[in-house]
Design a protein around this motif. Structure first.
Motif, short mmCIF file in Angstrom:
data_model
loop_
_atom_site.label_atom_id
_atom_site.label_comp_id
_atom_site.label_asym_id
_atom_site.label_seq_id
_atom_site.Cartn_x
_atom_site.Cartn_y
_atom_site.Cartn_z
N SER A 136 0.84 -1.19 0.00
CA SER A 136 0.00 0.00 0.00
C SER A 136 0.88 1.24 0.00
O SER A 136 2.07 1.17 0.30
CB SER A 136 -0.93 0.00 1.21
N LYS A 151 4.25 1.27 -6.89
CA LYS A 151 2.85 1.43 -6.50
C LYS A 151 2.32 0.09 -6.02
O LYS A 151 2.94 -0.96 -6.30
CB LYS A 151 2.03 1.92 -7.69
N PRO A 152 1.18 0.07 -5.32
CA PRO A 152 0.64 -1.21 -4.84
C PRO A 152 0.53 -2.25 -5.95
O PRO A 152 0.09 -1.94 -7.06
CB PRO A 152 -0.74 -0.82 -4.30
N GLU A 171 0.92 9.34 2.62
CA GLU A 171 0.41 8.19 3.38
C GLU A 171 1.53 7.19 3.58
O GLU A 171 2.52 7.19 2.84
CB GLU A 171 -0.78 7.55 2.68
N LYS A 174 3.71 0.66 2.71
CA LYS A 174 3.86 -0.64 3.35
C LYS A 174 4.35 -1.64 2.31
O LYS A 174 3.80 -1.72 1.21
CB LYS A 174 2.52 -1.07 3.93
#
Length: 190
Positions: A136, A151-152, A171, A174
């Motif tokens: 994420s 990117k995710p 943000e 993760k």
């Protein structure tokens, strides 16, 4: 969103009759200082494991870098606007001891062999092949003169190259990493 302190780990194994069971359901603490986000050692082995087993964690040292043939499964979280240069108050490459205190991994390369992109204070390489999945948020993988924006859903395979990380976003970023120990003879001659 991760709180950068602990993550939940559920471990399976076998009881004495061979039945599959849950042997542990626990919170695993981060091994990185809070300002560096989170870095959790989810599972590790310094040698080949044998199955079936009772779910006991295999023998593994505390180093985040497994020996050749060993494996470490890590979850990483970089807070918003994460940049090693700002956190370490320098744009110069730090000495190995300072990097280790800041939670970076042991580097097999000679000092002074890196470039100067933003994020270089945390530049390092490891004697590993790392398979990294961006879960994420977004992150920036930094090499000597190249940046890769993840990117995710993006996968990255790191073959012992000099690198660092940044999160330019608002943000948390993760990532999931599976690290396999390998022989590393340092940066190839140029």
């Amino acid at each position: 969103m991760t709180d950068y302190e602990t993550i939940r780990r559920v471990v399976t194994g076998h009881d004495s009759s061979g039945k599959a069971i849950v042997v542990a359901d626990e919170q695993v603490p981060s091994v990185a200082p809070p300002e560096f986000g989170g870095r959790w050692a989810v599972w590790a082995a310094d040698a080949t494991v044998s199955l079936p087993d009772d779910g006991t964690a295999p023998a593994a040292g505390t180093s985040q870098v497994p020996p050749p043939g060993g494996v470490k499964v890590l979850e990483l979280a970089f807070p918003p606007k994460y940049n090693p240069d700002a956190l370490l108050d320098t744009t110069e490459l730090l000495d190995p001891e300072s990097l280790a205190r800041a939670g970076f991994m042991v580097d097999p390369n000679p000092r002074g062999s890196y470039g100067s992109l933003p994020g270089v204070a945390g530049m390092h390489a490891t004697a590993t092949v790392d398979l990294v999945l961006q879960l994420s948020g977004e992150s920036v993988f930094i090499m000597e003169d190249t940046e890769v924006h993840l990117k995710p859903g993006d996968w990255l395979v790191i073959n012992g190259v000099v690198h660092s990380w940044r999160n330019d976003g608002d943000e948390p970023a993760k990532l999931l990493g599976v690290t396999v120990g390998a022989e590393h003879r340092g940066i190839p001659k140029r």
